[in-house]
Design an enzyme around this catalytic site. Structure first.
Site, PDB file in Angstrom:
ATOM      1  N   HIS A 209       0.679 -22.572   9.167  1.00  0.00           N
ATOM      2  CA  HIS A 209       1.725 -22.002  10.025  1.00  0.00           C
ATOM      3  C   HIS A 209       2.452 -20.885   9.294  1.00  0.00           C
ATOM      4  O   HIS A 209       2.801 -21.017   8.129  1.00  0.00           O
ATOM      5  CB  HIS A 209       2.730 -23.083  10.424  1.00  0.00           C
ATOM      6  CG  HIS A 209       3.612 -22.654  11.566  1.00  0.00           C
ATOM      7  ND1 HIS A 209       3.217 -22.740  12.876  1.00  0.00           N
ATOM      8  CD2 HIS A 209       4.844 -22.117  11.589  1.00  0.00           C
ATOM      9  CE1 HIS A 209       4.169 -22.281  13.667  1.00  0.00           C
ATOM     10  NE2 HIS A 209       5.176 -21.887  12.907  1.00  0.00           N
TER      11      HIS A 209
ATOM     12  N   ASP B  80      10.954 -28.339  21.579  1.00  0.00           N
ATOM     13  CA  ASP B  80      10.901 -27.091  20.812  1.00  0.00           C
ATOM     14  C   ASP B  80      10.778 -25.873  21.719  1.00  0.00           C
ATOM     15  O   ASP B  80      11.399 -24.845  21.454  1.00  0.00           O
ATOM     16  CB  ASP B  80       9.746 -27.117  19.800  1.00  0.00           C
ATOM     17  CG  ASP B  80       9.723 -25.833  18.979  1.00  0.00           C
ATOM     18  OD1 ASP B  80      10.763 -25.520  18.371  1.00  0.00           O
ATOM     19  OD2 ASP B  80       8.705 -25.123  18.985  1.00  0.00           O
TER      20      ASP B  80
ATOM     21  N   ARG C 186      17.563 -20.558  21.304  1.00  0.00           N
ATOM     22  CA  ARG C 186      17.950 -19.960  20.016  1.00  0.00           C
ATOM     23  C   ARG C 186      17.738 -18.450  20.032  1.00  0.00           C
ATOM     24  O   ARG C 186      18.526 -17.700  19.477  1.00  0.00           O
ATOM     25  CB  ARG C 186      17.130 -20.591  18.884  1.00  0.00           C
ATOM     26  CG  ARG C 186      17.584 -21.989  18.532  1.00  0.00           C
ATOM     27  CD  ARG C 186      16.578 -22.665  17.628  1.00  0.00           C
ATOM     28  NE  ARG C 186      16.304 -21.908  16.434  1.00  0.00           N
ATOM     29  CZ  ARG C 186      15.138 -21.930  15.801  1.00  0.00           C
ATOM     30  NH1 ARG C 186      14.151 -22.684  16.242  1.00  0.00           N
ATOM     31  NH2 ARG C 186      14.972 -21.220  14.717  1.00  0.00           N
TER      32      ARG C 186
ATOM     33  N   SER D 286      11.868 -26.984  14.069  1.00  0.00           N
ATOM     34  CA  SER D 286      11.048 -26.393  15.130  1.00  0.00           C
ATOM     35  C   SER D 286       9.574 -26.403  14.714  1.00  0.00           C
ATOM     36  O   SER D 286       8.700 -26.874  15.454  1.00  0.00           O
ATOM     37  CB  SER D 286      11.529 -24.955  15.375  1.00  0.00           C
ATOM     38  OG  SER D 286      10.552 -24.172  15.997  1.00  0.00           O
TER      39      SER D 286
ATOM     40  N   LYS E  32       6.371 -29.455  16.035  1.00  0.00           N
ATOM     41  CA  LYS E  32       5.086 -29.082  16.639  1.00  0.00           C
ATOM     42  C   LYS E  32       3.926 -29.540  15.768  1.00  0.00           C
ATOM     43  O   LYS E  32       2.961 -30.110  16.231  1.00  0.00           O
ATOM     44  CB  LYS E  32       4.959 -27.557  16.747  1.00  0.00           C
ATOM     45  CG  LYS E  32       5.892 -26.913  17.718  1.00  0.00           C
ATOM     46  CD  LYS E  32       5.515 -25.451  17.915  1.00  0.00           C
ATOM     47  CE  LYS E  32       6.014 -24.565  16.808  1.00  0.00           C
ATOM     48  NZ  LYS E  32       7.247 -23.876  17.060  1.00  0.00           N
TER      49      LYS E  32
END
Ligand code: URA
Length: 446
Positions: A82, A161, A168, A183, A187
């Site tokens: 990620h 999320d 946000r 967040s 996930k």
């Protein structure tokens, strides 16, 4: 429990408990808590930070709003990657199939572009027919049979999320380490990989530009992952200028395919290799960086990575012929030249400005509900350190609207700075962080 009291408690710097956090997250996800109250709570968290316990409770609460996938039927160790978000960052499109071809299955749960940063899902959806919304069964089957599948957070996977990130984005609460970490981790834990490699971006175009903030975020991500029984490594990489030449969804897919064919820009390959080697080591198929690099190079040279990409595209409903012929990707009507306003060397190509300009062109969105134009974007022909002459073409703006295109031509030229002497170019990969440091309070860095 009353949300009002919990907002006041956080505003006053007190610690929220597990039940209180779950009450807010569940209430917001179901619609019982309105945007204005959640926005106030997010701002209180942004300003006050969160204790380690609060971050864990928040991650768990967000994760629990959806399903957790069971990847045991894949039968091998799985590893996901990620990035905290960048401009021109198409590394996932290259590294996931390469790592799969080198023997480690990649169950990748990706995000959409928001603000100035791009998102893997938007890039993939520029391939005609490509579906990023898969059922859990489809996702797991593709990971098992192809070695790689990429899908998005959805109503089933960490739905909290999706809602919180959109809120946000419009309430100036994105750049908060506890909110970013929860967040990402909600996930990633939902998709169930055994190990995770994080690409934590720092620099002008990063969500947290300061290196020290990036380090703290890396520690926090590692620590949450480890607390949930996952092995992790974070790689700290610079995002001062866009990665590669292409910024914009279809343009980036074409560049990623080029890279899988053995071409593509050197900086894209460098970050791909840095992350891919860590994925292979965590996945247990390589003992050290040297062996991992060799395996990745073999996957490139043999075409194994390209084949994994093609099969993934085909399995997810996309036009696999784009691999042979990138003209099958959406194309914009206009190609406008960006000319250098000066002689000398490029010392800066501000990723934030380029990302914002591309979003304005339609390649990104300012609200989650905006439609992106897959065809538009920018091709940066010259990068930091390159010598240029006044009026030399240094970039191309690919647009569908003349006025907006011309506006972006100006913005790209303004994103550049020049000097008479060749600048020193900072290394792209700054550090590898594989241990989790302690955190008393994880607060925003500014
Ligand atoms: N990526 C995410 O998934 N979430 C954030 O908050 C920031 C980057």
């Amino acid at each position: 429990m009353r949300v009002y009291d919990l907002i006041a408690k956080k505003r006053d710097g007190k610690e929220l408990g597990a039940k209180e956090i779950a009450f807010c997250v569940d209430g917001y996800t179901s619609g019982a808590i309105p945007d204005y109250q959640m926005a106030a709570l997010l701002m209180a968290i942004y300003l006050r930070g969160m204790s380690w316990n609060e971050v864990c409770h928040l991650t768990e609460a967000m994760l629990s709003t959806g399903q957790r996938l069971d990847l045991s039927s894949v039968g091998r160790m799985t590893v996901d990657k990620h990035s905290t978000g960048g401009v021109g960052d198409k590394v996932s499109l290259v590294v996931a199939p390469l790592v799969a071809a080198a023997g480690v299955p990649v169950p990748m749960l990706s995000g959409r572009g928001l603000g100035h940063t791009g998102g893997t899902l938007d890039k993939l959806e520029s391939i005609p027919g490509f579906r990023t919304s898969l059922t859990p069964d489809e996702f797991i089957r593709n990971v098992r049979e192809v070695g790689v599948a990429i899908m998005g957070q959805s109503e089933r996977i960490a739905p909290a999320d999706g809602k919180l990130y959109a809120l946000r984005d419009v309430t100036a609460t994105v750049s908060s380490p506890p909110l970013i970490a929860s967040s990402i981790m909600s996930k990633k834990l939902a998709a169930g990989p055994d190990a995770l490699v994080f690409d934590v971006k720092v620099g002008l175009g990063a969500v947290l530009p300061e290196v020290e903030d990036g380090r703290r975020l890396a520690d926090l991500l590692n620590r949450i992952a480890e607390a949930n029984g996952r092995r992790t490594v974070a790689v700290l990489t610079r995002m001062d200028q866009p990665l590669g030449q292409a910024v914009g969804n279809a343009l980036e897919v074409a560049e990623a395919i080029d890279c899988l064919k053995g071409g593509g820009p050197a900086d894209l390959l460098e970050v791909t290799m840095a992350l891919g080697t860590q994925m292979l080591i965590l996945g247990g198929v390589a003992e050290d960086t040297q062996q991992a690099r060799r395996l990745l190079q073999e996957a490139l040279d043999s075409g194994g990575g390209l084949e994994a990409f093609r099969t993934m595209v085909q399995r997810q409903g996309g036009d696999e012929m784009v691999v042979e012929d990138s003209d099958r990707l959406p194309r914009a009507r206009l190609k406008l030249e960006v000319k250098s306003p000066a002689d000398g060397y490029i010392t800066m190509l501000d990723a934030l400005k380029v990302g914002r300009a591309c979003a304005r062109l339609g390649a990104g969105r300012s609200a989650l509900t905006d439609q992106v134009d897959p065809a538009v974007g920018v091709c940066l022909l010259k990068k930091v350190g390159d010598p240029v002459s006044r009026d030399e073409v240094v970039g191309l703006v690919v647009a569908n609207d003349e006025d907006r295109g011309q506006e972006v031509v100006k913005h790209i030229a303004e994103a550049m700075a020049f000097s008479e002497s060749r600048p020193a170019v900072d290394p792209l990969v700054l550090d590898l962080i594989d241990t989790a440091a302690g955190h008393e309070n994880c607060k925003t860095g500014d």
